[in-house]
Design a protein around this motif. Structure first.
Motif, PDB file in Angstrom:
ATOM      1  N   VAL A   7       0.709  13.039  -2.685  1.00 16.29           N
ATOM      2  CA  VAL A   7       1.049  12.403  -1.417  1.00 16.29           C
ATOM      3  C   VAL A   7       2.495  12.724  -1.049  1.00 16.29           C
ATOM      4  O   VAL A   7       3.407  12.537  -1.853  1.00 16.29           O
ATOM      5  CB  VAL A   7       0.862  10.868  -1.504  1.00 16.29           C
ATOM      6  CG1 VAL A   7       1.378  10.201  -0.233  1.00 16.29           C
ATOM      7  CG2 VAL A   7      -0.604  10.524  -1.710  1.00 16.29           C
ATOM      8  N   ASP A   8       2.681  13.226   0.154  1.00 22.53           N
ATOM      9  CA  ASP A   8       4.028  13.482   0.671  1.00 22.53           C
ATOM     10  C   ASP A   8       4.530  12.200   1.326  1.00 22.53           C
ATOM     11  O   ASP A   8       4.035  11.820   2.390  1.00 22.53           O
ATOM     12  CB  ASP A   8       3.989  14.622   1.679  1.00 22.53           C
ATOM     13  CG  ASP A   8       5.374  14.995   2.193  1.00 22.53           C
ATOM     14  OD1 ASP A   8       6.330  14.237   1.943  1.00 22.53           O
ATOM     15  OD2 ASP A   8       5.479  16.047   2.855  1.00 22.53           O
ATOM     16  N   VAL A  40       0.843  -1.202   0.000  1.00 25.01           N
ATOM     17  CA  VAL A  40       0.000   0.000   0.000  1.00 25.01           C
ATOM     18  C   VAL A  40       0.874   1.245   0.000  1.00 25.01           C
ATOM     19  O   VAL A  40       0.635   2.203  -0.740  1.00 25.01           O
ATOM     20  CB  VAL A  40      -0.948  -0.002   1.218  1.00 25.01           C
ATOM     21  CG1 VAL A  40      -1.720   1.313   1.299  1.00 25.01           C
ATOM     22  CG2 VAL A  40      -1.920  -1.174   1.129  1.00 25.01           C
ATOM     23  N   LEU A  41       1.912   1.243   0.816  1.00 23.87           N
ATOM     24  CA  LEU A  41       2.823   2.388   0.858  1.00 23.87           C
ATOM     25  C   LEU A  41       3.575   2.548  -0.458  1.00 23.87           C
ATOM     26  O   LEU A  41       3.818   3.673  -0.919  1.00 23.87           O
ATOM     27  CB  LEU A  41       3.809   2.239   2.018  1.00 23.87           C
ATOM     28  CG  LEU A  41       3.199   2.351   3.413  1.00 23.87           C
ATOM     29  CD1 LEU A  41       4.256   2.086   4.477  1.00 23.87           C
ATOM     30  CD2 LEU A  41       2.571   3.725   3.626  1.00 23.87           C
ATOM     31  N   ASP A  42       3.946   1.435  -1.074  1.00 20.15           N
ATOM     32  CA  ASP A  42       4.615   1.517  -2.379  1.00 20.15           C
ATOM     33  C   ASP A  42       3.721   2.229  -3.387  1.00 20.15           C
ATOM     34  O   ASP A  42       4.194   3.019  -4.209  1.00 20.15           O
ATOM     35  CB  ASP A  42       4.950   0.115  -2.895  1.00 20.15           C
ATOM     36  CG  ASP A  42       6.055  -0.556  -2.095  1.00 20.15           C
ATOM     37  OD1 ASP A  42       6.793   0.169  -1.396  1.00 20.15           O
ATOM     38  OD2 ASP A  42       6.171  -1.792  -2.169  1.00 20.15           O
ATOM     39  N   PHE A  43       2.423   1.956  -3.322  1.00 24.06           N
ATOM     40  CA  PHE A  43       1.470   2.626  -4.209  1.00 24.06           C
ATOM     41  C   PHE A  43       1.311   4.095  -3.834  1.00 24.06           C
ATOM     42  O   PHE A  43       1.365   4.986  -4.697  1.00 24.06           O
ATOM     43  CB  PHE A  43       0.118   1.918  -4.160  1.00 24.06           C
ATOM     44  CG  PHE A  43      -0.975   2.647  -4.883  1.00 24.06           C
ATOM     45  CD1 PHE A  43      -1.099   2.558  -6.252  1.00 24.06           C
ATOM     46  CD2 PHE A  43      -1.880   3.441  -4.180  1.00 24.06           C
ATOM     47  CE1 PHE A  43      -2.103   3.236  -6.922  1.00 24.06           C
ATOM     48  CE2 PHE A  43      -2.888   4.125  -4.840  1.00 24.06           C
ATOM     49  CZ  PHE A  43      -3.000   4.025  -6.219  1.00 24.06           C
ATOM     50  N   LEU A  44       1.117   4.367  -2.538  1.00 23.73           N
ATOM     51  CA  LEU A  44       0.858   5.739  -2.109  1.00 23.73           C
ATOM     52  C   LEU A  44       2.009   6.678  -2.422  1.00 23.73           C
ATOM     53  O   LEU A  44       1.799   7.828  -2.797  1.00 23.73           O
ATOM     54  CB  LEU A  44       0.567   5.768  -0.603  1.00 23.73           C
ATOM     55  CG  LEU A  44      -0.834   5.358  -0.154  1.00 23.73           C
ATOM     56  CD1 LEU A  44      -0.931   5.386   1.355  1.00 23.73           C
ATOM     57  CD2 LEU A  44      -1.892   6.255  -0.771  1.00 23.73           C
ATOM     58  N   THR A  45       3.224   6.187  -2.259  1.00 22.48           N
ATOM     59  CA  THR A  45       4.381   7.062  -2.475  1.00 22.48           C
ATOM     60  C   THR A  45       4.536   7.460  -3.941  1.00 22.48           C
ATOM     61  O   THR A  45       5.269   8.409  -4.245  1.00 22.48           O
ATOM     62  CB  THR A  45       5.672   6.386  -1.993  1.00 22.48           C
ATOM     63  OG1 THR A  45       5.800   5.095  -2.608  1.00 22.48           O
ATOM     64  CG2 THR A  45       5.658   6.218  -0.485  1.00 22.48           C
ATOM     65  N   GLN A  46       3.863   6.755  -4.838  1.00 21.84           N
ATOM     66  CA  GLN A  46       3.896   7.109  -6.255  1.00 21.84           C
ATOM     67  C   GLN A  46       2.677   7.916  -6.683  1.00 21.84           C
ATOM     68  O   GLN A  46       2.570   8.332  -7.832  1.00 21.84           O
ATOM     69  CB  GLN A  46       3.981   5.830  -7.108  1.00 21.84           C
ATOM     70  CG  GLN A  46       5.170   4.944  -6.801  1.00 21.84           C
ATOM     71  CD  GLN A  46       6.497   5.648  -6.992  1.00 21.84           C
ATOM     72  OE1 GLN A  46       6.688   6.361  -7.973  1.00 21.84           O
ATOM     73  NE2 GLN A  46       7.406   5.474  -6.040  1.00 21.84           N
ATOM     74  N   TYR A  47       1.749   8.134  -5.732  1.00 19.68           N
ATOM     75  CA  TYR A  47       0.477   8.774  -6.054  1.00 19.68           C
ATOM     76  C   TYR A  47       0.635  10.290  -5.992  1.00 19.68           C
ATOM     77  O   TYR A  47       1.168  10.823  -5.009  1.00 19.68           O
ATOM     78  CB  TYR A  47      -0.591   8.306  -5.072  1.00 19.68           C
ATOM     79  CG  TYR A  47      -2.001   8.530  -5.542  1.00 19.68           C
ATOM     80  CD1 TYR A  47      -2.586   7.669  -6.463  1.00 19.68           C
ATOM     81  CD2 TYR A  47      -2.748   9.609  -5.073  1.00 19.68           C
ATOM     82  CE1 TYR A  47      -3.890   7.864  -6.895  1.00 19.68           C
ATOM     83  CE2 TYR A  47      -4.052   9.816  -5.497  1.00 19.68           C
ATOM     84  CZ  TYR A  47      -4.614   8.940  -6.417  1.00 19.68           C
ATOM     85  OH  TYR A  47      -5.900   9.141  -6.846  1.00 19.68           O
ATOM     86  N   PRO A  48       0.196  11.021  -7.018  1.00 23.95           N
ATOM     87  CA  PRO A  48       0.339  12.488  -7.020  1.00 23.95           C
ATOM     88  C   PRO A  48      -0.341  13.126  -5.813  1.00 23.95           C
ATOM     89  O   PRO A  48      -1.440  12.742  -5.420  1.00 23.95           O
ATOM     90  CB  PRO A  48      -0.369  12.899  -8.324  1.00 23.95           C
ATOM     91  CG  PRO A  48      -0.340  11.682  -9.193  1.00 23.95           C
ATOM     92  CD  PRO A  48      -0.441  10.513  -8.251  1.00 23.95           C
TER      93      PRO A  48
END
Length: 214
Positions: A29-30, A19-27
């Motif tokens: 999101v810091d 989930v974090l791998d996805f979130l960190t690539q999401y526009p």
């Protein structure tokens, strides 16, 4: 669980990591300001993930859980350690009957076992208890958390408040990272498990802590 047959697992870092791998690539999101909130059993799962996942800025346990199965063994007329040991046995008809009798007397235990068998993919109440016994911080992983932790507790939690050392307090004591504990009381309407009578208050306090923390 319904669509893919995926059962619950105690090593929640293997769920949070992707989930974090996805979130960190999401526009938008810091990556340096991601917090993880765990509700009910999530009060174990979220801190467990934080013990192994270093990309979290903060974690909230609503409410804190140190040894999940202790909430259920408290309903049985046997010592906690004995239940855990015997639950893992290949066969124990006596314990099966003890659990069945306790479920007949306790709606809380009956619901927990019925739902627990489903989400863990186990076929008997005893097998569920054996599996659920893995959801704990006895391995020292709570001490491995490095991000700030907020532990919440309810003054009259139906699962943990009756114990000598309530689970939220036990988790809090084992933390070595920056930490804070919040207690919700009857006067505030928040003394029940996860504070359903005072959600606005609980959420406000959580966000206040997040504002100060990250």
């Amino acid at each position: 669980m319904r669509r893919n047959g995926l059962t619950l697992r105690p090593d929640w870092e293997n769920v949070v990591g992707p989930v974090l791998d996805f979130l960190t690539q999401y526009p938008g999101v810091d990556p340096a300001r991601i917090a993880l909130l765990g509700v009910s059993l999530g009060g174990y799962l979220a801190p467990r993930a934080a013990a192994c996942e270093r990309h979290l800025a903060a974690v909230i346990a609503l409410d804190g859980v140190f040894d999940a199965v202790s909430a259920l063994t408290a309903h049985l007329p046997l010592p906690h350690d004995e239940v855990v040991r015997r639950a893992a046995a290949e066969d124990d008809g006596e314990l099966d009957q003890i659990i069945a009798d306790a479920c007949a007397q306790s709606p809380t235990l009956r619901w927990a076992c019925d739902h627990g068998r489903y989400v863990t993919g186990t076929s008997t109440d005893r097998a569920f208890l054996a599996e659920y016994a893995h959801y704990n911080f006895d391995d020292g992983s709570a001490e491995k958390i490095t991000c700030p932790v907020l532990v919440c507790e309810a003054a009259a939690d139906l699962f943990y408040s009756a114990t000598e050392e309530p689970d939220p307090r036990k988790l809090y004591q084992h933390l070595t990272a920056p930490k804070k504990i919040l207690t919700f009381t009857e006067e505030e309407g928040g003394d029940a498990h996860c504070h359903p009578g005072a959600l606005r208050l609980a959420v406000a306090r959580i966000f206040d802590w997040l504002d100060d923390t990250i």
